[in-house]
Motif scaffolding. Sequence first.
Motif, PDB file in Angstrom:
ATOM      1  N   ASN A 112       0.851  -1.189   0.000  1.00  0.00           N
ATOM      2  CA  ASN A 112       0.000   0.000   0.000  1.00  0.00           C
ATOM      3  C   ASN A 112       0.886   1.239   0.000  1.00  0.00           C
ATOM      4  O   ASN A 112       1.745   1.383   0.875  1.00  0.00           O
ATOM      5  N   TYR A 113       0.676   2.112  -0.966  1.00  0.00           N
ATOM      6  CA  TYR A 113       1.523   3.296  -1.074  1.00  0.00           C
ATOM      7  C   TYR A 113       0.824   4.351  -1.918  1.00  0.00           C
ATOM      8  O   TYR A 113      -0.124   4.062  -2.666  1.00  0.00           O
ATOM      9  N   LEU A 114       1.261   5.592  -1.766  1.00  0.00           N
ATOM     10  CA  LEU A 114       0.855   6.674  -2.662  1.00  0.00           C
ATOM     11  C   LEU A 114       1.854   6.681  -3.803  1.00  0.00           C
ATOM     12  O   LEU A 114       3.040   6.948  -3.605  1.00  0.00           O
ATOM     13  N   ASN A 115       1.379   6.373  -5.006  1.00  0.00           N
ATOM     14  CA  ASN A 115       2.249   6.146  -6.157  1.00  0.00           C
ATOM     15  C   ASN A 115       2.182   7.329  -7.116  1.00  0.00           C
ATOM     16  O   ASN A 115       1.104   7.684  -7.602  1.00  0.00           O
ATOM     17  N   PHE A 116       3.342   7.921  -7.383  1.00  0.00           N
ATOM     18  CA  PHE A 116       3.438   9.028  -8.330  1.00  0.00           C
ATOM     19  C   PHE A 116       3.834   8.459  -9.691  1.00  0.00           C
ATOM     20  O   PHE A 116       4.959   7.977  -9.869  1.00  0.00           O
ATOM     21  N   LEU A 117       2.896   8.505 -10.627  1.00  0.00           N
ATOM     22  CA  LEU A 117       3.130   7.939 -11.946  1.00  0.00           C
ATOM     23  C   LEU A 117       4.041   8.838 -12.770  1.00  0.00           C
ATOM     24  O   LEU A 117       4.472   9.905 -12.326  1.00  0.00           O
ATOM     25  N   GLN A 118       4.358   8.399 -13.981  1.00  0.00           N
ATOM     26  CA  GLN A 118       5.281   9.137 -14.844  1.00  0.00           C
ATOM     27  C   GLN A 118       4.889  10.611 -14.944  1.00  0.00           C
ATOM     28  O   GLN A 118       3.733  10.946 -15.208  1.00  0.00           O
ATOM     29  N   ASN A 119       5.869  11.484 -14.694  1.00  0.00           N
ATOM     30  CA  ASN A 119       5.723  12.950 -14.766  1.00  0.00           C
ATOM     31  C   ASN A 119       4.906  13.546 -13.618  1.00  0.00           C
ATOM     32  O   ASN A 119       4.704  14.763 -13.572  1.00  0.00           O
ATOM     33  N   ALA A 136       5.757   5.942  -3.560  1.00  0.00           N
ATOM     34  CA  ALA A 136       6.387   5.208  -4.658  1.00  0.00           C
ATOM     35  C   ALA A 136       6.385   6.054  -5.923  1.00  0.00           C
ATOM     36  O   ALA A 136       5.652   7.046  -6.027  1.00  0.00           O
ATOM     37  N   ILE A 137       7.233   5.658  -6.871  1.00  0.00           N
ATOM     38  CA  ILE A 137       7.234   6.279  -8.202  1.00  0.00           C
ATOM     39  C   ILE A 137       7.201   5.184  -9.257  1.00  0.00           C
ATOM     40  O   ILE A 137       7.711   4.085  -9.046  1.00  0.00           O
ATOM     41  N   SER A 138       6.598   5.503 -10.387  1.00  0.00           N
ATOM     42  CA  SER A 138       6.582   4.607 -11.536  1.00  0.00           C
ATOM     43  C   SER A 138       7.048   5.381 -12.760  1.00  0.00           C
ATOM     44  O   SER A 138       6.526   6.458 -13.048  1.00  0.00           O
ATOM     45  N   ASN A 139       8.076   4.856 -13.425  1.00  0.00           N
ATOM     46  CA  ASN A 139       8.611   5.453 -14.661  1.00  0.00           C
ATOM     47  C   ASN A 139       9.088   6.890 -14.451  1.00  0.00           C
ATOM     48  O   ASN A 139       8.801   7.780 -15.235  1.00  0.00           O
ATOM     49  N   GLN A 140       9.826   7.083 -13.373  1.00  0.00           N
ATOM     50  CA  GLN A 140      10.456   8.369 -13.100  1.00  0.00           C
ATOM     51  C   GLN A 140      11.939   8.145 -12.789  1.00  0.00           C
ATOM     52  O   GLN A 140      12.317   7.121 -12.226  1.00  0.00           O
ATOM     53  N   ASN A 164      13.448   4.756 -13.359  1.00  0.00           N
ATOM     54  CA  ASN A 164      13.011   3.664 -12.486  1.00  0.00           C
ATOM     55  C   ASN A 164      11.639   3.162 -12.933  1.00  0.00           C
ATOM     56  O   ASN A 164      10.674   3.929 -12.945  1.00  0.00           O
ATOM     57  N   THR A 165      11.557   1.910 -13.309  1.00  0.00           N
ATOM     58  CA  THR A 165      10.243   1.334 -13.567  1.00  0.00           C
ATOM     59  C   THR A 165       9.373   1.444 -12.320  1.00  0.00           C
ATOM     60  O   THR A 165       8.188   1.771 -12.399  1.00  0.00           O
ATOM     61  N   PHE A 166      10.018   1.206 -11.181  1.00  0.00           N
ATOM     62  CA  PHE A 166       9.314   1.335  -9.903  1.00  0.00           C
ATOM     63  C   PHE A 166      10.351   1.536  -8.810  1.00  0.00           C
ATOM     64  O   PHE A 166      11.417   0.920  -8.813  1.00  0.00           O
ATOM     65  N   ALA A 167      10.062   2.429  -7.887  1.00  0.00           N
ATOM     66  CA  ALA A 167      10.891   2.617  -6.697  1.00  0.00           C
ATOM     67  C   ALA A 167       9.977   3.040  -5.557  1.00  0.00           C
ATOM     68  O   ALA A 167       8.920   3.634  -5.783  1.00  0.00           O
ATOM     69  N   LYS A 168      10.398   2.755  -4.336  1.00  0.00           N
ATOM     70  CA  LYS A 168       9.519   2.971  -3.184  1.00  0.00           C
ATOM     71  C   LYS A 168      10.350   3.372  -1.978  1.00  0.00           C
ATOM     72  O   LYS A 168      11.478   2.904  -1.803  1.00  0.00           O
ATOM     73  N   GLY A 208      14.687  -0.003  -5.152  1.00  0.00           N
ATOM     74  CA  GLY A 208      14.892   0.422  -6.529  1.00  0.00           C
ATOM     75  C   GLY A 208      16.041  -0.362  -7.129  1.00  0.00           C
ATOM     76  O   GLY A 208      17.005  -0.703  -6.432  1.00  0.00           O
ATOM     77  N   SER A 209      15.973  -0.643  -8.417  1.00  0.00           N
ATOM     78  CA  SER A 209      16.981  -1.488  -9.064  1.00  0.00           C
ATOM     79  C   SER A 209      17.959  -0.706  -9.925  1.00  0.00           C
ATOM     80  O   SER A 209      18.875  -1.295 -10.515  1.00  0.00           O
TER      81      SER A 209
END
Length: 383
Positions: A112-119, A136-140, A164-168, A208-209
């Motif tokens: 469970n997280y607040l996810n900031f998508l691309q941009n 979290a972030i997706s595609n940032q 990052n495809t995904f980071a948290k 993050g990877s």
Amino acid sequence: MRKVLHIIIGFWAICTNAQTALYNSGNMQIHDQGQMGFHIDLINDGSFDENLGLAGFYGDLPLNVSGAFATTFFDLEISNPDNVTLNTSLNSSNNTNFIIGNFNTPRAQTDNYLNFLQNATNNGSGDISKVDGYAAISNQQNFTFPVGDATQLRQLVLNSTAVNTFAKCAYFFEDPSSPSTFPNGFNTNTKVASLGAISTTEFWRLEGSVPSTIQITWNDRSNIGALVTDVTRLGIVGWRKSSSQWVSIGTNGAVGDLSQGFVSSVSFIPDDYEVITFGDSLGEATELINPDNFLVTPNGDGINDSLVIPETDLSPNNSIQIFDRYGLKVFEMNNYTNEFNGFATTSNFVIAKDKGLPTGVYFYILSLDDIDLDFQGFLYLAR
């Protein structure tokens, strides 16, 4: 007409059960320039992810977001001093405005997280409004995580070498040796010899990877004076998964005094570490790394079977070269983690390569790239 019907059914289902929540089991959408304010809980068991406009969480009662599916809002804001708890993830695709109140995510429920998508961006975060839990972030590629605990913003700045495809990330105001939401602790006394004291006050969890640098800050509550008397010795340390101990991640310098300041890291891969915090790096000075001579006896008895150089924990980005007494290179490797067990990796006229190198004295050169340091020494190989 179909969308309206789904909304009506959703409201009816909630009202007949006397629940104070907006329940979506169909297909809801906020159109461009549209606005929706939540003064009640949101339960999303349908499609609610093609939104434009603004969605806000308001009022002065605790609110909850739950359901089988994550909701995606375009513009999002929070103005609720009693906070909004995310029992499922919530996505932001454009901008999140922090006014007052926290988005709480249960730290024991890491999905469970607040996810900031691309941009997606955010603004206004501070001690009175932030993510208390996981963001979290997706595609940032680069992002400042607006994380903290119930009372303070303790953000982490991430700068990655690629997207990052995904980071948290989450912040924890507690002793890493006995964390409340991890199955095992991270004993601050289990560390490489080159480290001094490690914070027992706070830590961050970053996933993050992609190779990245980070920046974290400290304040009075961080109790940095318990770690160092000179902030030039302050560094970023992490619990390395591969060795189950605290090591230096590598630091580009600390700025500030014992009351407040910030420190930046060298490049590292976040997923290599369970948690991250402050530590006394002892300056990471050259004289504190003592090149040693080693005995290697690869006979399978579990003692000195390979060349173990503890200093490699200071710098996961490293390289090693080993030469025989005639100056012939017999072994080389990048990112060395104790692989040399008496066999050559080069083909420079090594006789009987498959049987291993002969007994004798060898010379090694180790480069620790993360802390810009080279040292050398001898090893004796005995069969």
